[in-house]
Design a protein around this motif. Structure first.
Motif, PDB file in Angstrom:
ATOM      1  N   ILE A  69       0.831  -1.205   0.000  1.00 49.25           N
ATOM      2  CA  ILE A  69       0.000   0.000   0.000  1.00 49.25           C
ATOM      3  C   ILE A  69       0.867   1.257   0.000  1.00 49.25           C
ATOM      4  O   ILE A  69       0.569   2.239  -0.677  1.00 49.25           O
ATOM      5  CB  ILE A  69      -0.962  -0.019   1.205  1.00 49.25           C
ATOM      6  N   ALA A  70       1.967   1.222   0.756  1.00 51.15           N
ATOM      7  CA  ALA A  70       2.882   2.366   0.781  1.00 51.15           C
ATOM      8  C   ALA A  70       3.471   2.611  -0.608  1.00 51.15           C
ATOM      9  O   ALA A  70       3.552   3.760  -1.073  1.00 51.15           O
ATOM     10  CB  ALA A  70       3.990   2.128   1.802  1.00 51.15           C
ATOM     11  N   HIS A  89       2.141   1.698  -3.409  1.00 47.33           N
ATOM     12  CA  HIS A  89       1.036   2.155  -4.249  1.00 47.33           C
ATOM     13  C   HIS A  89       0.868   3.667  -4.131  1.00 47.33           C
ATOM     14  O   HIS A  89       0.763   4.378  -5.145  1.00 47.33           O
ATOM     15  CB  HIS A  89      -0.257   1.441  -3.821  1.00 47.33           C
ATOM     16  N   ARG A  90       0.862   4.169  -2.915  1.00 47.84           N
ATOM     17  CA  ARG A  90       0.686   5.606  -2.686  1.00 47.84           C
ATOM     18  C   ARG A  90       1.791   6.428  -3.353  1.00 47.84           C
ATOM     19  O   ARG A  90       1.541   7.486  -3.925  1.00 47.84           O
ATOM     20  CB  ARG A  90       0.675   5.905  -1.191  1.00 47.84           C
ATOM     21  N   ILE A  91       3.021   5.937  -3.256  1.00 46.77           N
ATOM     22  CA  ILE A  91       4.153   6.691  -3.798  1.00 46.77           C
ATOM     23  C   ILE A  91       4.085   6.792  -5.312  1.00 46.77           C
ATOM     24  O   ILE A  91       4.259   7.880  -5.890  1.00 46.77           O
ATOM     25  CB  ILE A  91       5.479   6.031  -3.364  1.00 46.77           C
ATOM     26  N   SER A 150       0.788   8.349  -7.872  1.00 51.26           N
ATOM     27  CA  SER A 150       0.680   9.799  -8.049  1.00 51.26           C
ATOM     28  C   SER A 150       1.771  10.356  -8.958  1.00 51.26           C
ATOM     29  O   SER A 150       1.746  11.534  -9.329  1.00 51.26           O
ATOM     30  CB  SER A 150       0.754  10.499  -6.682  1.00 51.26           C
ATOM     31  N   GLN A 198      -6.870   1.589   3.992  1.00 49.94           N
ATOM     32  CA  GLN A 198      -6.047   2.588   4.662  1.00 49.94           C
ATOM     33  C   GLN A 198      -6.181   3.918   3.936  1.00 49.94           C
ATOM     34  O   GLN A 198      -5.717   4.063   2.802  1.00 49.94           O
ATOM     35  CB  GLN A 198      -4.567   2.157   4.693  1.00 49.94           C
ATOM     36  N   ASP A 199      -6.839   4.874   4.586  1.00 47.43           N
ATOM     37  CA  ASP A 199      -6.964   6.224   4.013  1.00 47.43           C
ATOM     38  C   ASP A 199      -7.421   6.194   2.563  1.00 47.43           C
ATOM     39  O   ASP A 199      -6.753   6.710   1.653  1.00 47.43           O
ATOM     40  CB  ASP A 199      -5.636   6.972   4.126  1.00 47.43           C
ATOM     41  N   GLU A 200      -8.559   5.558   2.330  1.00 46.64           N
ATOM     42  CA  GLU A 200      -9.231   5.495   1.030  1.00 46.64           C
ATOM     43  C   GLU A 200      -8.586   4.533   0.036  1.00 46.64           C
ATOM     44  O   GLU A 200      -9.087   4.361  -1.070  1.00 46.64           O
ATOM     45  CB  GLU A 200      -9.337   6.884   0.390  1.00 46.64           C
ATOM     46  N   VAL A 201      -7.476   3.916   0.398  1.00 50.92           N
ATOM     47  CA  VAL A 201      -6.868   2.903  -0.467  1.00 50.92           C
ATOM     48  C   VAL A 201      -7.312   1.531   0.022  1.00 50.92           C
ATOM     49  O   VAL A 201      -7.062   1.164   1.166  1.00 50.92           O
ATOM     50  CB  VAL A 201      -5.333   2.997  -0.469  1.00 50.92           C
ATOM     51  N   SER A 242      -4.074  -3.225  -4.978  1.00 51.18           N
ATOM     52  CA  SER A 242      -4.479  -2.006  -4.278  1.00 51.18           C
ATOM     53  C   SER A 242      -5.044  -0.996  -5.262  1.00 51.18           C
ATOM     54  O   SER A 242      -4.565  -0.877  -6.402  1.00 51.18           O
ATOM     55  CB  SER A 242      -3.286  -1.366  -3.556  1.00 51.18           C
ATOM     56  N   LYS A 253      -7.926   2.817  -5.281  1.00 51.36           N
ATOM     57  CA  LYS A 253      -9.000   3.598  -4.683  1.00 51.36           C
ATOM     58  C   LYS A 253     -10.295   3.092  -5.299  1.00 51.36           C
ATOM     59  O   LYS A 253     -10.774   3.603  -6.300  1.00 51.36           O
ATOM     60  CB  LYS A 253      -8.808   5.091  -4.952  1.00 51.36           C
TER      61      LYS A 253
END
Length: 269
Positions: A127-128, A130-132, A135, A221-224, A239, A241
């Motif tokens: 997930i981490a 994915h977030r990085i 975007s 986790q936070d919309e993910v 993963s 949104k």
């Protein structure tokens, strides 16, 4: 609830085992209603515990031999001042069936905690990552989709197991590429997909885990949202949104494609 201690791991274990008093059981139910990820874990662990009990239930269903029934033992005692040690041991063995189930449950719970921690670590890392990278607009991937064959071969070699980039076109997502990532000292692969609305989805894969296969595990986790599972020694995390039902359909599609790719009749792994 005011005046009550927070819900902890011991409460969840007791809930799975059916050992909570009514008031505490209601508190745990309320907690699970507000924590979907914990509720999903408890549901899975309950199913696993019931499966364990089912595998051992044949012994409890067997009729007690007549020579071991209490009435017959008492009659033998009246006839003799001594009961054979073997008969006593056998009777105690039957009474201990329930204790064996409980003891195995304790071992199962300890190993479950370790497996759960490992699964959560992989999911958190996925997930981490994915977030990085979702975007990132200029360099979201290391190797683009037009080099898919090279990408899959490269990541498979680094991860140490054959990988496949699933085709998610039917779900509205096209492959845009992938990259190599570190995960707790091991190599992990990330495949990235994008739909027409610009929403991105990632599939994370790394070798490891003591189990050959597990069921899906969901967390948010936070919309993910993320679904993780283990299959043939590879840990996977998808993963995005997306709501749970939509992501579950995608996870099932990925799993089915991996199953088809590993069919020995097709000569592939």
């Amino acid at each position: 609830m005011t005046g009550e201690r927070p819900i902890g791991e011991d409460d969840l274990q007791a809930f799975v085992d059916g050992r909570l008093p009514p008031s505490r059981r209601e508190a745990v139910k309320a907690y699970l209603a507000d924590h979907p990820a914990a509720a999903a874990q408890v549901e899975r662990e309950t199913e696993q515990r019931e499966a364990l009990r089912a595998r051992l239930s044949f012994k409890a269903r067997e009729p007690i031999p007549s020579r071991l029934r209490i009435a017959n033992l008492m009659a033998d005692r009246q006839r003799s001042s001594r009961i054979r040690p073997a008969a006593i041991a056998a009777a105690l063995a039957w009474l201990a069936v329930g204790g064996i189930l409980g003891g195995w449950g304790g071992v199962w719970w300890a190993s479950r905690s370790q497996r759960q921690a490992e699964a959560m670590s992989v999911a958190d890392n996925a997930i981490a990552a994915h977030r990085i990278y979702v975007s990132e607009r200029l360099h979201p991937v290391e190797v683009p989709a037009d080099q898919e064959a090279h990408l899959v071969q490269w990541l498979s070699r680094r991860v140490g197991k054959p990988l496949t980039a699933p085709n998610l076109n039917a779900q509205g997502y096209r492959l845009i590429g992938g990259r190599l990532l570190p995960d707790s000292g091991a190599a992990a692969a990330q495949f990235m997909y994008e739909n027409t609305g610009g929403n991105r989805l990632t599939l994370y894969a790394r070798s490891g885990g003591n189990e050959t296969q597990t069921s899906f595990r969901f967390e948010e986790q936070d919309e993910v949202s993320a679904f993780s599972w283990i299959d043939r020694g590879l840990s996977y995390v998808v993963s995005a949104k997306a709501d749970r039902s939509q992501l579950l359909t995608i996870a099932e599609t990925i799993y089915q494609q991996f199953e088809a790719a590993s069919d020995p009749a097709k000569g592939r792994l």
